[in-house]
Design a protein around this motif. Structure first.
Motif, PDB file in Angstrom:
ATOM      1  N   SER A  11      -0.152   3.951  -4.912  1.00  0.00           N
ATOM      2  CA  SER A  11      -1.518   3.680  -5.364  1.00  0.00           C
ATOM      3  C   SER A  11      -1.501   2.916  -6.693  1.00  0.00           C
ATOM      4  O   SER A  11      -0.467   2.780  -7.358  1.00  0.00           O
ATOM      5  CB  SER A  11      -2.273   4.999  -5.551  1.00  0.00           C
ATOM      6  N   GLU A  12      -2.676   2.429  -7.080  1.00  0.00           N
ATOM      7  CA  GLU A  12      -2.804   1.718  -8.353  1.00  0.00           C
ATOM      8  C   GLU A  12      -2.486   2.635  -9.525  1.00  0.00           C
ATOM      9  O   GLU A  12      -1.862   2.215 -10.502  1.00  0.00           O
ATOM     10  CB  GLU A  12      -4.229   1.169  -8.491  1.00  0.00           C
ATOM     11  N   SER A  13      -2.904   3.898  -9.435  1.00  0.00           N
ATOM     12  CA  SER A  13      -2.659   4.838 -10.530  1.00  0.00           C
ATOM     13  C   SER A  13      -1.160   5.111 -10.684  1.00  0.00           C
ATOM     14  O   SER A  13      -0.663   5.250 -11.803  1.00  0.00           O
ATOM     15  CB  SER A  13      -3.425   6.138 -10.301  1.00  0.00           C
TER      16      SER A  13
ATOM     17  N   GLY B  48       0.793  -1.217   0.000  1.00  0.00           N
ATOM     18  CA  GLY B  48       0.000   0.000   0.000  1.00  0.00           C
ATOM     19  C   GLY B  48       0.820   1.259   0.000  1.00  0.00           C
ATOM     20  O   GLY B  48       0.297   2.343   0.258  1.00  0.00           O
TER      21      GLY B  48
END
Length: 374
Positions: free
Chosen positions: A128-130, A125
């Motif tokens: 982020s995914e972006s 974590g």
């Protein structure tokens, strides 16, 4: 008085009758026999020589000619240098392409490292995914830039190689259109031409009738292109000299020309000493190496009139007969007869002007040549 006159006329009548009873001497003719002999089929055609390879030498990149490395008209080997163009611009383009590749490789290495870190941080974590998507896109972009840089470098290397124009084949080179100092390029046209010399090709046309006649004996056989290897091809030059090398047929057209009614053929002729040159007109002589048998008569026995060719034959009763004949090729002083006579028949070779069909003649055979003579 009348009685005496009658006695005088009577002996004269007896003398006249005796003179009429004397037959003229029988005409003597010289004959020769129709013979069955082996022969090799032979035919002649008008042909033209052409190079197997005819190459137009052109510049593929633009540049000034800095050297011409051949003598016009000489034989050159495949790979020989013909022209050199100014390469400074292309050297610089290659250097820039190499630098761009190095920069792309450095950028790719950095993108790969960041991508690897992102994959480690994403499960915890920390990113982020972006942000991970952004790192992935940068890596893919770096990979693509590497491919583009490699392509640019290869293109620059190829363009640089085009500044040295080499002979693509072995052959004789023509006149040079370009001189040292000229600016040449893809739109300049031919700088020179190069033609192959050995082997050289002879193109000639066979009439449809001749082709059908040649194939007549093979109508029931399976077509065999290898049979063409049995046909020897020789050339007679315009001076009458017979070219010493023997060639072979390597091509027949797949159709008859509708305008000329002929079939195009081609023979490959060895030309190790460069005697033959493209564009020459020659007589193409085809001779089958296989022996056939045929009926032959002396050329002196053959006559012709409005009905065609014929010979005068003396039969067993010493009577002259006319035989119309169909002729083929001539070999030395003999002519092959396709139809009209049979083996052993006696044909008149001397005294032809004195006899007519139906006459009875005295026959004298042609004396055989002395031993050791032909």
């Amino acid at each position: 008085m009348l009685f005496k006159t009658g006695l005088f006329i009577f002996p004269l009548l007896l003398i006249a009758c005796s003179e009429e009873a004397v037959l003229p001497p029988m005409i003597e003719v010289v004959v020769d026999q129709v013979v069955l002999e082996p022969y090799q089929p032979k035919s002649e055609y008008v042909g033209r020589l052409q190079a197997r390879d005819d190459v137009a030498i052109q510049a593929r990149v633009s540049g000034y000619v800095v050297s011409r490395d051949f003598r016009e008209g000489q034989l050159v080997e495949e790979g020989d240098i013909l022209y050199r163009l100014d390469a400074s611009e292309f050297d610089a383009a290659l250097a820039k392409a190499k630098a761009d590749l190095a920069a792309a490789q450095a950028n790719q290495a950095n993108a790969v490292r960041n991508y690897s870190r992102g994959r480690e941080l994403l499960p915890r974590g920390a990113i982020s995914e972006s942000e991970m998507d952004d790192l992935t896109a940068k890596k893919l972009d770096a990979d693509a830039r590497i491919e583009s840089a490699w392509a640019q470098m290869k293109s620059a290397e190829v363009n640089l190689s085009y500044t040295t124009i080499i002979a693509p084949i072995t052959g004789r080179i023509g006149r040079s259109i370009a001189s040292v100092g000229d600016l040449v390029g893809p739109n300049t046209g031919n700088l020179t031409t190069l033609v192959s010399i050995d082997p050289i090709e002879a193109l000639f046309n066979v009439s449809e009738a001749a082709y059908v006649a040649a194939m007549k004996s093979r109508m029931t056989e399976e077509p065999d292109i290898s049979a063409l290897r049995d046909v020897e091809v020789t050339l007679e030059l315009t001076t009458g000299m017979v070219y010493p090398e023997v060639g072979r047929i390597d091509y027949f057209s797949n159709r008859v020309d509708q305008e000329t009614g002929t079939l195009e053929a081609r023979a490959a002729i060895p030309n190790p000493h460069s005697i033959l040159v493209p564009g020459q007109y020659v007589k193409v002589i085809l001779q089958d190496t296989n022996l056939l048998e045929g009926l032959f008569v002396p050329q002196a026995a053959v006559q012709a009139d409005q009905q065609g060719s014929f010979v005068l034959v003396v039969d067993s009763n010493s009577t002259v007969q006319r035989h119309n004949v169909e002729l083929d090729q001539r070999i030395d002083f003999m002519v092959r007869v396709v139809k009209g006579v049979e083996e052993g028949e006696q044909v008149i070779v001397r005294g032809l002007q004195q006899v007519r069909p139906g006459m009875v003649v005295k026959v004298r055979e042609l004396p055989a040549p002395a031993q050791g003579q032909e």
